[in-house]
Design a protein around this motif. Structure first.
Motif, PDB file in Angstrom:
ATOM      1  N   ASN A  38      22.757 -28.548 -25.227  1.00 12.58           N
ATOM      2  CA  ASN A  38      23.384 -27.997 -26.433  1.00 12.58           C
ATOM      3  C   ASN A  38      23.876 -29.106 -27.353  1.00 12.58           C
ATOM      4  O   ASN A  38      23.805 -28.984 -28.585  1.00 12.58           O
ATOM      5  N   PHE A  39      24.378 -30.184 -26.763  1.00 11.90           N
ATOM      6  CA  PHE A  39      24.822 -31.320 -27.569  1.00 11.90           C
ATOM      7  C   PHE A  39      23.651 -31.926 -28.345  1.00 11.90           C
ATOM      8  O   PHE A  39      23.764 -32.218 -29.545  1.00 11.90           O
ATOM      9  N   VAL A  40      22.512 -32.098 -27.674  1.00 14.31           N
ATOM     10  CA  VAL A  40      21.339 -32.665 -28.335  1.00 14.31           C
ATOM     11  C   VAL A  40      20.840 -31.731 -29.437  1.00 14.31           C
ATOM     12  O   VAL A  40      20.488 -32.187 -30.544  1.00 14.31           O
ATOM     13  N   LEU A  41      20.798 -30.425 -29.159  1.00 12.32           N
ATOM     14  CA  LEU A  41      20.377 -29.473 -30.190  1.00 12.32           C
ATOM     15  C   LEU A  41      21.283 -29.549 -31.409  1.00 12.32           C
ATOM     16  O   LEU A  41      20.815 -29.512 -32.559  1.00 12.32           O
ATOM     17  N   HIS A  50      16.763 -37.123 -34.048  1.00 12.56           N
ATOM     18  CA  HIS A  50      15.518 -36.606 -34.602  1.00 12.56           C
ATOM     19  C   HIS A  50      14.453 -36.476 -33.512  1.00 12.56           C
ATOM     20  O   HIS A  50      14.260 -37.393 -32.704  1.00 12.56           O
ATOM     21  N   ASP A  51      13.764 -35.314 -33.512  1.00 15.25           N
ATOM     22  CA  ASP A  51      12.580 -35.098 -32.664  1.00 15.25           C
ATOM     23  C   ASP A  51      12.851 -35.327 -31.183  1.00 15.25           C
ATOM     24  O   ASP A  51      12.021 -35.907 -30.466  1.00 15.25           O
ATOM     25  N   ILE A  52      14.016 -34.936 -30.711  1.00 15.57           N
ATOM     26  CA  ILE A  52      14.311 -35.006 -29.286  1.00 15.57           C
ATOM     27  C   ILE A  52      14.801 -33.642 -28.819  1.00 15.57           C
ATOM     28  O   ILE A  52      15.331 -32.854 -29.606  1.00 15.57           O
ATOM     29  N   THR A  53      14.617 -33.358 -27.553  1.00 15.36           N
ATOM     30  CA  THR A  53      15.084 -32.095 -26.993  1.00 15.36           C
ATOM     31  C   THR A  53      15.283 -32.247 -25.492  1.00 15.36           C
ATOM     32  O   THR A  53      14.705 -33.147 -24.868  1.00 15.36           O
ATOM     33  N   ILE A  54      16.095 -31.384 -24.936  1.00 15.65           N
ATOM     34  CA  ILE A  54      16.272 -31.291 -23.491  1.00 15.65           C
ATOM     35  C   ILE A  54      15.903 -29.869 -23.100  1.00 15.65           C
ATOM     36  O   ILE A  54      16.480 -28.912 -23.626  1.00 15.65           O
ATOM     37  N   LEU A 216       8.218 -19.391 -24.009  1.00 10.98           N
ATOM     38  CA  LEU A 216       8.765 -20.333 -23.043  1.00 10.98           C
ATOM     39  C   LEU A 216       8.994 -21.671 -23.722  1.00 10.98           C
ATOM     40  O   LEU A 216       8.221 -22.078 -24.593  1.00 10.98           O
ATOM     41  N   HIS A 217      10.057 -22.374 -23.312  1.00  9.91           N
ATOM     42  CA  HIS A 217      10.232 -23.742 -23.765  1.00  9.91           C
ATOM     43  C   HIS A 217       9.063 -24.572 -23.248  1.00  9.91           C
ATOM     44  O   HIS A 217       8.584 -24.363 -22.127  1.00  9.91           O
ATOM     45  N   ILE A 218       8.591 -25.512 -24.043  1.00 17.02           N
ATOM     46  CA  ILE A 218       7.421 -26.296 -23.660  1.00 17.02           C
ATOM     47  C   ILE A 218       7.669 -27.050 -22.361  1.00 17.02           C
ATOM     48  O   ILE A 218       6.770 -27.205 -21.523  1.00 17.02           O
ATOM     49  N   GLY A 219       8.911 -27.496 -22.134  1.00 14.43           N
ATOM     50  CA  GLY A 219       9.225 -28.186 -20.886  1.00 14.43           C
ATOM     51  C   GLY A 219       9.145 -27.260 -19.690  1.00 14.43           C
ATOM     52  O   GLY A 219       8.653 -27.635 -18.617  1.00 14.43           O
ATOM     53  N   THR A 220       9.614 -26.022 -19.856  1.00 12.87           N
ATOM     54  CA  THR A 220       9.533 -25.030 -18.791  1.00 12.87           C
ATOM     55  C   THR A 220       8.080 -24.672 -18.503  1.00 12.87           C
ATOM     56  O   THR A 220       7.672 -24.570 -17.341  1.00 12.87           O
ATOM     57  N   ALA A 221       7.289 -24.502 -19.563  1.00 17.29           N
ATOM     58  CA  ALA A 221       5.878 -24.173 -19.382  1.00 17.29           C
ATOM     59  C   ALA A 221       5.146 -25.306 -18.663  1.00 17.29           C
ATOM     60  O   ALA A 221       4.323 -25.061 -17.771  1.00 17.29           O
TER      61      ALA A 221
END
Length: 246
Positions: A38-41, A50-54, A216-221
């Motif tokens: 949530n912090f990164v979002l 920029h252009d990062i996600t968890i 689905l989140h791409i990481g989950t997929a």
């Protein structure tokens, strides 16, 4: 914040770090590191990063419990062809068994997510960023729900947010808990059935397609691709994403 401390220790700033830095931080730590999602979002929305996600963290033990594949298809065939069952139960169960949709999401589906193609009258349901074409007889079952008195006779009207699966209170969707009770009565174990559907789909489709169609989140997929042994599509999706980031 541990992420900021880690970046500082590695000579990097939040504004300058890339997805590769985030992936390394996650790989080197425990599941606690995923709590920074949530912090990164928030930082990305505010322009501090920029252009990062968890990705959303899913405990591995939740991905290791399944029903037998034969049981899944037996349940699906019954829902597809047993006209004595309630249409709402049939549709909800099939979206779970065939497309791995969680009951909480199924319960909130709206008519605005449905369309019919002009060319062949095929019924499309938008679960993710791209519409899913429903096969027969599931398409007819969904249209039966639309034609119920609680719904509308026309699909695809984005102004209407009427629930596809209405609950007891006027204008309110069915609750996920109530939907759980209904599918349980049919012998469907929701989480285990969803896991079985996901691993089957992940064995056939790359992460990008799973993400686009099933929300689905791409990481989950990608994680489900790995569990299913479908590593080549997952690798291709990862390479494609990294090229976009550079």
């Amino acid at each position: 914040m541990r992420l900021l401390d880690w970046l500082h220790t590695n000579g990097q700033s939040l504004a300058g770090c890339g997805q590769g830095d985030i992936d390394r931080w996650l790989a080197e730590g425990t599941s606690y590191h995923y709590c920074a999602r949530n912090f990164v979002l928030w930082c990305v929305r505010r322009g501090h990063a920029h252009d990062i996600t968890i990705p959303i963290y899913v405990r591995e033990n939740l991905r290791s419990e399944f029903i037998e594949a034969d049981e899944r298809w037996t349940l699906a065939r019954r829902l597809l062809h047993d006209d004595t069952l309630d249409t709402m139960d049939r549709v909800a169960g099939l979206l779970l068994l065939l497309y791995a949709q969680p009951l909480a999401r199924i319960a909130t589906l709206t008519l605005a997510q449905l369309t019919q193609r002009i060319t062949d009258r095929g019924v499309q349901l938008r679960l993710g960023s791209k519409p899913l074409v429903l096969p027969p007889p599931l398409d007819a079952l969904v249209l039966d729900l639309v034609d119920r008195p609680q719904g509308r006779a026309v699909v695809g009207r984005t102004m209407e947010l009427t629930s596809l699966l209405p609950g007891g209170a006027p204008g309110r969707p069915i609750s996920a808990r109530q939907l759980m009770r209904r599918v349980n009565r049919l012998g469907i174990q929701a989480r285990l059935s969803r896991n079985t559907a996901l691993i089957d789909l992940a064995a056939q489709l790359p992460a990008t397609v799973l993400s686009d169609l099933l929300n689905l989140h791409i990481g989950t997929a990608a994680a489900w691709n790995d569990i299913a042994g479908n590593t080549r599509p997952g690798y291709a999706a990862e390479v494609s994403r990294r090229r976009t980031d550079t």
